[in-house]
Design an enzyme around this catalytic site. Structure first.
Site, short mmCIF file in Angstrom:
data_model
loop_
_atom_site.label_atom_id
_atom_site.label_comp_id
_atom_site.label_asym_id
_atom_site.label_seq_id
_atom_site.Cartn_x
_atom_site.Cartn_y
_atom_site.Cartn_z
N HIS A 31 -17.82 72.96 -59.37
CA HIS A 31 -18.63 72.09 -58.61
C HIS A 31 -18.79 72.48 -57.22
O HIS A 31 -17.83 72.06 -56.39
CB HIS A 31 -18.05 71.01 -58.77
CG HIS A 31 -19.24 69.53 -57.62
ND1 HIS A 31 -19.01 68.51 -57.89
CD2 HIS A 31 -20.37 69.62 -57.49
CE1 HIS A 31 -20.06 67.54 -57.62
NE2 HIS A 31 -19.88 67.97 -57.44
N TYR A 57 -37.67 84.75 -43.07
CA TYR A 57 -36.91 83.48 -43.75
C TYR A 57 -36.93 82.97 -44.76
O TYR A 57 -36.94 82.16 -45.29
CB TYR A 57 -37.36 82.24 -42.47
CG TYR A 57 -36.96 82.84 -41.24
CD1 TYR A 57 -35.81 82.86 -40.34
CD2 TYR A 57 -37.86 82.65 -40.72
CE1 TYR A 57 -35.33 83.01 -39.46
CE2 TYR A 57 -37.99 83.39 -38.66
CZ TYR A 57 -36.72 83.44 -37.91
OH TYR A 57 -36.40 83.48 -37.14
N ALA A 58 -37.24 83.71 -45.43
CA ALA A 58 -36.94 83.55 -46.63
C ALA A 58 -35.28 83.83 -47.20
O ALA A 58 -35.22 85.17 -48.39
CB ALA A 58 -37.53 84.43 -47.96
N ASN A 59 -35.05 82.55 -47.53
CA ASN A 59 -33.30 82.97 -47.73
C ASN A 59 -33.44 81.85 -48.01
O ASN A 59 -33.51 80.26 -47.84
CB ASN A 59 -32.65 82.56 -46.72
CG ASN A 59 -32.80 84.57 -45.78
OD1 ASN A 59 -33.12 85.40 -46.89
ND2 ASN A 59 -33.09 84.20 -44.32
N HIS A 112 -31.67 77.91 -38.98
CA HIS A 112 -30.78 79.29 -39.40
C HIS A 112 -30.11 80.20 -39.06
O HIS A 112 -29.24 81.10 -39.87
CB HIS A 112 -32.38 80.60 -39.23
CG HIS A 112 -32.25 82.30 -39.31
ND1 HIS A 112 -32.06 82.25 -41.14
CD2 HIS A 112 -31.76 83.28 -38.87
CE1 HIS A 112 -32.05 83.82 -41.13
NE2 HIS A 112 -32.07 84.01 -40.28
N ASP A 121 -33.56 87.49 -48.44
CA ASP A 121 -34.85 88.67 -48.15
C ASP A 121 -33.96 89.66 -47.84
O ASP A 121 -32.68 89.56 -48.05
CB ASP A 121 -35.84 88.28 -46.91
CG ASP A 121 -35.00 87.63 -45.44
OD1 ASP A 121 -33.82 88.95 -45.44
OD2 ASP A 121 -35.18 86.75 -45.35
#
Lengths: 131, 131, 131, 131, 131, 131, 131, 131, 131, 131
Positions: E20, E120-122, E98, E28
């Site tokens: 948990h 910023y593809a995270n 970010h 990316d």
């Protein structure tokens, strides 16, 4: 095989790697050992090996400058304190509290676990130099 | 701490990992241990721990189906052979030559070194199953 | 094979290495385990093994001085709290918050993960000494 | 946490690394595990986890092409053989001798130890491919 | 072989070990990975595997309680933010900067590197519990 | 980050360590990988990454002298064989049996697992030298 | 073998594992390398390999966003500073003190040791992203 | 720093550990290195470091009793054979086939990979003794 | 074998990995070595190897910029201080207290233990650069 | 520190782990050491430590049953053979060929490298038992 008193290979390596001031803890079967400290588990069963015998064998190869015991050892288990004094007659003993002794285990080079079933039966040997 | 007879952490792990037919060697202080076999060095000094006491403690947790001893053990150190028989009264014993026993060490799961100072004081315990 | 109640080799080693005050966490299937803490994953599927059974087996070899549970355990899953009390009738229980219990996992010697699917079904066993 | 049937992290990794023909052994509590084979010890105590339940959970993620059991399993523990047949109704079973099955453990990717206390309660699952 | 959607053995182990609140970062191809964090490099080449597909596959086994994305993701690559929302329709999303997201990587259980070539593809998936 | 076609760090190291005649296997999702051979698991899910794309990316850095495929590949999955031929137009192909190809995996430097779900979609690339 | 400019297997792995902002130090033969930082020792003898050539080869695979050099480099070894500028014409350079540069080595992903025998011939390349 | 000709730390350790008859292979950039043999990858790019320079530096610390080259080296790359002869004027050379030389790599203490781009540019140095 | 003065393989590697300002401690047989510092134990017995000889051999390969000794060394063992001065005639010496010297061991790259049996016979060599 | 003759920690561990018949090789500075055999490199420089002194120190803790030397030792370096005989006056010596002695190194528990610069100055000590 090794022909001197101390047979154990792990203890042999440990003692030969000690320098001035390094500490080795020899403890009863229930002494907590910090995870970051080296653990040498010699305990087989109740009373084997005994604490005093283990100290005697280690002291046959290790130059001991000083020994630390807990104040509680003398109060609760005086035969252990007295036995240590007889094994190391020329070694000065210092008393610390049991809590301090447990805290010092973190700085020790190793903790040797015996099968001793006696309360507060723990001692810290501090290495000396022979020259 | 552990509250049963056997205290040692390495032996505790070993016994709990045995399966049917796995072998554990308990040996005197001078038995050669093949480099590829796991070494559990409990020897402190002459006689500590004794072989018979070590076997007694191991047998308190390990189901033993059979024991192997060297023919030389009975010839040269009959009190060891007899002591083993009393510790394991319902266990069949098989005799092999000392050379065979040393060769079997390569197949054992571990060799436990004691402080026993008696010639040919070695035994191989073969694990059984409780169901 | 091992002939006593507790079969697991990893738990056997863990218990035999505990000293006075060392902590073992037994947790439900979702308890987060800090990366620096030893992880013993026994969870197979929902409900196997159950938390209470796991505690019962561990307590057969481990001297337990004290148990810590979260206040939330008694509130949300009282049958777990009650079951623990029946398994350890002579053991004092202390309540901490669930957040404190999770923080204590960092100091524990290990976290044992069970398959328990019950909210707040976690307990910390604190090791005692038999002498 | 993982939300599918199989919770165990070690089994999850194992199954995801299997290729066509790789073998996984699921054994009773006393099956000897060759030292060179990966050991996954899930045994807690007698009967936990049971063999059949462990197989059911593993088969929920593993494509099984074939199962191997010992002839002795059907003779001595027919409920295990029958239970396996019901869990894997579309899987062909092959019989080998118990000795052959133990020898095959050396080639297996892992042996999973359960708490099963039933003689000859062992099975080898052979991985298949889904395309 | 494994017969469910997620094939990868390293990801399978990771997900089955989450508790948990544990965090998994899927990033990316250029996201810096702190040296102390576990690195799972799935990137083959530009676009393989895509971020969204990787999230979809991980979410097939992982109970996700919450997702964290950078504010910059929505501003600079809104199709990524929208795609994540469609993959995890019942999951609450929280926005961080970010810089904060990169700092959180130090606390994550692992960073999964994809071949995504989108700024910023995270995303950070936070594990939940199914009971 | 790396700015050429191949992004993966493990593959990058592998290719840079190849010498004349070293073999790299690129396999479908179900190819068994011998335990002694290095395993590079890139498989995410069915079809990701595809076999042909993986070969294309590896061949962008690796000098390929020869390729080995199974006879069964051309018979059962001719589009894979044809695709490989188009990716490596100047590379001689040799056919072996599927059994031989699996045996060669033991001598390979690594097996790269893709997500390919096509029967017999495996190829061995043999490294050449550029001078 | 690898058919692109950069041959080294360790450098190939390093570059493929870099993310945005990660630092790689390329140093002369005498630059001290912090023990906790990865050490890649390419130095053969005086001048082999040269610093500038090493930077040129690394930059053939690494996206460089920024370079850091010591102020002392321009003062004492201007041909190194100028050579770096020509190798990386579109890369912004920042100056730090030599002491700062040595401190930054602790945060770098690796230090590459060359055979350069020129005072202050060190540079830190900071990784960028290609999308 | 080290003040003698050979700077490399890995080569320094290797040479200081050689005994009479131990072999070190110095190879071109494409020589296959058996997985069981130690790999010292000094190759940066085409021609750096050159084979002959690497041999010269190694020979500055290593007592060389004999050198082995392939017959093909003299046939296909006579300047390499001649260069080796000039570097080691008092060392006897033996010719073996290229296949034999590759087989001998399995027995070598290490293979040093250079950036040499010349066919058959490999040599095995056999260690001698200075007394 | 290596044909220069210094034979030891571990020392050879150490010296070749030193950079500007790195410290190497050469100590007597009783100097305590911090557990986190690399230990190179050359001590055989009383007096073998001697401290001064060990320093002479190390200095044959190591560029020494500066040496640190304890004030106590000159007071208690002036022949050691004088001997060091003769071995390193062009090297500046700095004096620190014995306690400071022991504290510096934590930052050293290694401590070399000799067999010297002389009080305060310790020295720290600080690496310089040859260009 | 250790207060007996033998100071070295690695030798201390080695000797304490020997059993009946185990072999320790003490060799000159050029003896080749098989990669699979444990290497204990005590060589500092020419003549330090000497072979005979190293044997004397090892024999102070090791029960030696038998010694093996090469026939060539007596022929080429008779003072070494004679010195060994004086150090071990009650130990039987057996002669083997130098080739046999080198082959026996593969079976030894360790090879101790000294700084001895004398041809064929090697000896194998075979461990005995003290009871």
């Amino acid at each position: 095989m090794k022909k001197t008193l101390l047979l154990n290979s792990v203890l042999s390596e440990l003692i030969a790697s000690l320098g001035h001031g390094d500490m080795v803890v020899i403890g009863d079967a229930g002494l907590p050992i910090p995870p970051e400290t080296r653990r040498i588990d010699l305990a087989l069963c109740r009373g084997i090996p005994p604490l005093l015998e283990t100290v005697r064998v280690i002291a046959s190869e290790m130059q001991v400058e000083k020994a630390l015991i807990a104040t509680e050892t003398g109060q609760r288990s005086p035969h252990i304190r007295d036995g240590l004094g007889q094994l190391l007659p020329n070694t000065p003993f210092e008393e610390v509290s049991h809590e301090q002794l447990k805290a010092l285990c973190r700085q020790a080079r190793a903790v040797v676990r015996t099968g001793e079933y006696t309360p507060y039966a723990n001692v810290i040997l501090v290495a000396g130099v022979v020259f």
